[in-house]
Design a protein around this motif. Sequence first.
Motif, PDB file in Angstrom:
ATOM      1  N   ASP A 129       0.848  -1.198   0.000  1.00 55.13           N
ATOM      2  CA  ASP A 129       0.000   0.000   0.000  1.00 55.13           C
ATOM      3  C   ASP A 129       0.885   1.251   0.000  1.00 55.13           C
ATOM      4  OD1 ASP A 129      -2.306   1.471  -0.027  1.00 55.13           O
ATOM      5  OD2 ASP A 129      -2.617   1.374   2.152  1.00 55.13           O
ATOM      6  N   THR A 130       1.631   1.429  -1.106  1.00 55.94           N
ATOM      7  CA  THR A 130       2.557   2.548  -1.259  1.00 55.94           C
ATOM      8  C   THR A 130       1.927   3.631  -2.125  1.00 55.94           C
ATOM      9  OG1 THR A 130       3.569   1.580  -3.236  1.00 55.94           O
ATOM     10  CG2 THR A 130       4.517   0.970  -1.100  1.00 55.94           C
ATOM     11  N   PRO A 131       2.424   4.870  -2.055  1.00 58.98           N
ATOM     12  CA  PRO A 131       1.897   5.918  -2.940  1.00 58.98           C
ATOM     13  C   PRO A 131       1.974   5.536  -4.410  1.00 58.98           C
ATOM     14  CG  PRO A 131       3.237   6.900  -1.212  1.00 58.98           C
ATOM     15  CD  PRO A 131       3.401   5.412  -1.082  1.00 58.98           C
ATOM     16  N   ARG A 132       3.041   4.871  -4.803  1.00 61.78           N
ATOM     17  CA  ARG A 132       3.192   4.471  -6.207  1.00 61.78           C
ATOM     18  C   ARG A 132       2.085   3.518  -6.633  1.00 61.78           C
ATOM     19  NH1 ARG A 132       8.627   1.499  -7.202  1.00 61.78           N
ATOM     20  NH2 ARG A 132       9.312   3.444  -6.250  1.00 61.78           N
ATOM     21  N   ASN A 133       1.852   2.471  -5.838  1.00 59.86           N
ATOM     22  CA  ASN A 133       0.830   1.490  -6.202  1.00 59.86           C
ATOM     23  C   ASN A 133      -0.572   2.081  -6.109  1.00 59.86           C
ATOM     24  OD1 ASN A 133       2.702  -0.556  -6.730  1.00 59.86           O
ATOM     25  ND2 ASN A 133       2.710  -1.266  -4.606  1.00 59.86           N
ATOM     26  N   ARG A 134      -0.800   2.980  -5.137  1.00 65.83           N
ATOM     27  CA  ARG A 134      -2.113   3.620  -5.047  1.00 65.83           C
ATOM     28  C   ARG A 134      -2.354   4.520  -6.255  1.00 65.83           C
ATOM     29  NH1 ARG A 134      -0.588   4.622   0.409  1.00 65.83           N
ATOM     30  NH2 ARG A 134      -0.514   6.868   0.013  1.00 65.83           N
ATOM     31  N   PHE A 135      -1.312   5.183  -6.727  1.00 67.67           N
ATOM     32  CA  PHE A 135      -1.453   6.030  -7.918  1.00 67.67           C
ATOM     33  C   PHE A 135      -1.801   5.185  -9.136  1.00 67.67           C
ATOM     34  CE2 PHE A 135       0.054   8.437 -11.580  1.00 67.67           C
ATOM     35  CZ  PHE A 135      -0.439   9.702 -11.316  1.00 67.67           C
ATOM     36  N   VAL A 136      -1.138   4.048  -9.289  1.00 69.15           N
ATOM     37  CA  VAL A 136      -1.406   3.169 -10.431  1.00 69.15           C
ATOM     38  C   VAL A 136      -2.830   2.633 -10.362  1.00 69.15           C
ATOM     39  CG1 VAL A 136      -0.784   0.961 -11.505  1.00 69.15           C
ATOM     40  CG2 VAL A 136       1.015   2.542 -10.769  1.00 69.15           C
ATOM     41  N   ARG A 137      -3.268   2.222  -9.174  1.00 69.98           N
ATOM     42  CA  ARG A 137      -4.649   1.741  -9.042  1.00 69.98           C
ATOM     43  C   ARG A 137      -5.653   2.828  -9.416  1.00 69.98           C
ATOM     44  NH1 ARG A 137      -6.874   1.916  -3.486  1.00 69.98           N
ATOM     45  NH2 ARG A 137      -7.849   3.743  -4.424  1.00 69.98           N
ATOM     46  N   GLY A 138      -5.410   4.054  -8.951  1.00 66.43           N
ATOM     47  CA  GLY A 138      -6.288   5.163  -9.311  1.00 66.43           C
ATOM     48  C   GLY A 138      -6.261   5.460 -10.796  1.00 66.43           C
ATOM     49  N   ALA A 139      -5.078   5.325 -11.426  1.00 64.30           N
ATOM     50  CA  ALA A 139      -4.973   5.558 -12.870  1.00 64.30           C
ATOM     51  C   ALA A 139      -5.777   4.535 -13.653  1.00 64.30           C
ATOM     52  CB  ALA A 139      -3.502   5.522 -13.296  1.00 64.30           C
ATOM     53  N   LEU A 140      -5.756   3.287 -13.217  1.00 66.29           N
ATOM     54  CA  LEU A 140      -6.559   2.247 -13.881  1.00 66.29           C
ATOM     55  C   LEU A 140      -8.044   2.586 -13.812  1.00 66.29           C
ATOM     56  CD1 LEU A 140      -4.727  -0.951 -12.583  1.00 66.29           C
ATOM     57  CD2 LEU A 140      -4.966  -0.301 -14.993  1.00 66.29           C
ATOM     58  N   GLU A 141      -8.497   3.034 -12.654  1.00 68.88           N
ATOM     59  CA  GLU A 141      -9.913   3.388 -12.511  1.00 68.88           C
ATOM     60  C   GLU A 141     -10.266   4.603 -13.353  1.00 68.88           C
ATOM     61  OE1 GLU A 141     -10.074   3.970  -8.334  1.00 68.88           O
ATOM     62  OE2 GLU A 141     -10.275   1.830  -7.833  1.00 68.88           O
ATOM     63  N   ALA A 142      -9.341   5.564 -13.436  1.00 68.96           N
ATOM     64  CA  ALA A 142      -9.625   6.786 -14.189  1.00 68.96           C
ATOM     65  C   ALA A 142      -9.654   6.536 -15.688  1.00 68.96           C
ATOM     66  CB  ALA A 142      -8.582   7.850 -13.850  1.00 68.96           C
ATOM     67  N   VAL A 143      -8.654   5.823 -16.203  1.00 71.62           N
ATOM     68  CA  VAL A 143      -8.568   5.633 -17.652  1.00 71.62           C
ATOM     69  C   VAL A 143      -9.662   4.689 -18.151  1.00 71.62           C
ATOM     70  CG1 VAL A 143      -7.022   3.613 -17.785  1.00 71.62           C
ATOM     71  CG2 VAL A 143      -6.845   5.438 -19.506  1.00 71.62           C
ATOM     72  N   ALA A 144     -10.200   3.867 -17.255  1.00 75.03           N
ATOM     73  CA  ALA A 144     -11.284   2.961 -17.670  1.00 75.03           C
ATOM     74  C   ALA A 144     -12.499   3.741 -18.156  1.00 75.03           C
ATOM     75  CB  ALA A 144     -11.670   2.043 -16.510  1.00 75.03           C
ATOM     76  N   ARG A 145     -12.645   4.981 -17.697  1.00 75.89           N
ATOM     77  CA  ARG A 145     -13.786   5.798 -18.121  1.00 75.89           C
ATOM     78  C   ARG A 145     -13.588   6.383 -19.515  1.00 75.89           C
ATOM     79  NH1 ARG A 145     -12.995   7.695 -12.740  1.00 75.89           N
ATOM     80  NH2 ARG A 145     -12.172   9.691 -13.504  1.00 75.89           N
ATOM     81  N   LEU A 146     -12.345   6.327 -20.042  1.00 73.44           N
ATOM     82  CA  LEU A 146     -12.058   6.924 -21.340  1.00 73.44           C
ATOM     83  C   LEU A 146     -12.029   5.925 -22.486  1.00 73.44           C
ATOM     84  CD1 LEU A 146      -9.171   9.470 -20.592  1.00 73.44           C
ATOM     85  CD2 LEU A 146     -11.574   9.971 -20.968  1.00 73.44           C
ATOM     86  N   VAL A 147     -11.679   4.678 -22.200  1.00 73.59           N
ATOM     87  CA  VAL A 147     -11.456   3.715 -23.276  1.00 73.59           C
ATOM     88  C   VAL A 147     -12.767   3.389 -23.980  1.00 73.59           C
ATOM     89  CG1 VAL A 147      -9.426   2.732 -22.139  1.00 73.59           C
ATOM     90  CG2 VAL A 147     -11.672   1.755 -21.702  1.00 73.59           C
TER      91      VAL A 147
END
Length: 368
Positions: free
Chosen positions: A116-134
């Motif tokens: 549960d690091t800032p890096r992994n939390r950022f990547v998880r958030g990016a996956l959720e965000a970009v899913a709305r665009l594809v």
Amino acid sequence: MVTAATNLSHEAAGFIGRIPVRNIWLLMLYASDLLKTSERALVDAERNPDEIADLVARLLAQAVEERQRRQLSLGYRPRSADLSRVRGRIDVLRTERRQLLARGAVACRFVELSVDTPRNRFVRGALEAVARLVSHPDLRHRCRRLAADMQALGVSGAMPSRSELSADRIGRHDAADREMLAAAKLAVDLVLPTELAGPRPLPMPDREEQWARRLFERAVGGFYRAVLPSSRWDVRTGRPLDWPVDWCSDGARDILPGMRTDVVLDDLVADRRIVIDTKFTGIVTAGWRRETTLRSGYLYQIYAYLRSQTGRGDSLADVAEGLLLHPAIGETVDEAILVQGHCIRFATVDLAADSAAIRAQLLGLSIK
């Protein structure tokens, strides 16, 4: 030469002002670190600029799947807990206030390894965000599934800010995270330009002007670094320049303005240097005695960049060329003058054009 193109309709979604969102995405790709880690990203994006979001989402999903197969990188996380044995440092105040010793416990502060690091939390958030665009449902489901998998593995904290993420340094032992993080940063950036059409051409809305200017600068530098062969071209960005001061008073250096070039291209074969200064304004403005004129401040600035470096032992600086590069909508400007041995060029890149035309325009500016 100045040529006007046909007026573009911006009554549909997919535009910011009069700039197609796909071209904003293309600039983001040029400016990103993803081009350093994925050789195919630029080719695929320029062939299908409308699918840049899908491309970035696919690269991000592949990188996350690879990291999950090899285990997500770990990091130290500070924690506080009431324990039955001492771990780390004792929180004396909390222990006494809650009378934990009477219950056989002690308050401790310690660090532990966690995914549960800032890096992994950022990547998880990016996956959720970009899913709305594809646009592809399977890819959308894939991104959301990977985000849920990361949460199930323990990546459950809030998405960090960019400033928090900047403190996270990628070491040699976790260098495999570079592509994943580069794709995640670009994915989050792609979500930003989501406004509908607006009546304004350039510049972009006031609240985005600084962001757009910086994006255009980084995109130009990233494009040349990715496209020009490194065997011939040396591409540098953000290069500071010194004033050729022979003497100054005691306090002059403290108030002397600094000089920093946006992009410098050195052609190692032709012994040629191009100093590029990017702007995000119209290339001309209303004149006093004529209808249009170049912006004098910009011209003085590029002139200072060139002339201040001559006669200092650098043969390329003595004959360096200057390029004032502006974005445009539906028009092309490409003019040049020769001043004291320096060619100064004033040119635009049409951000309403397709990706092939933008590429050709930028490449053409590096050719005599």
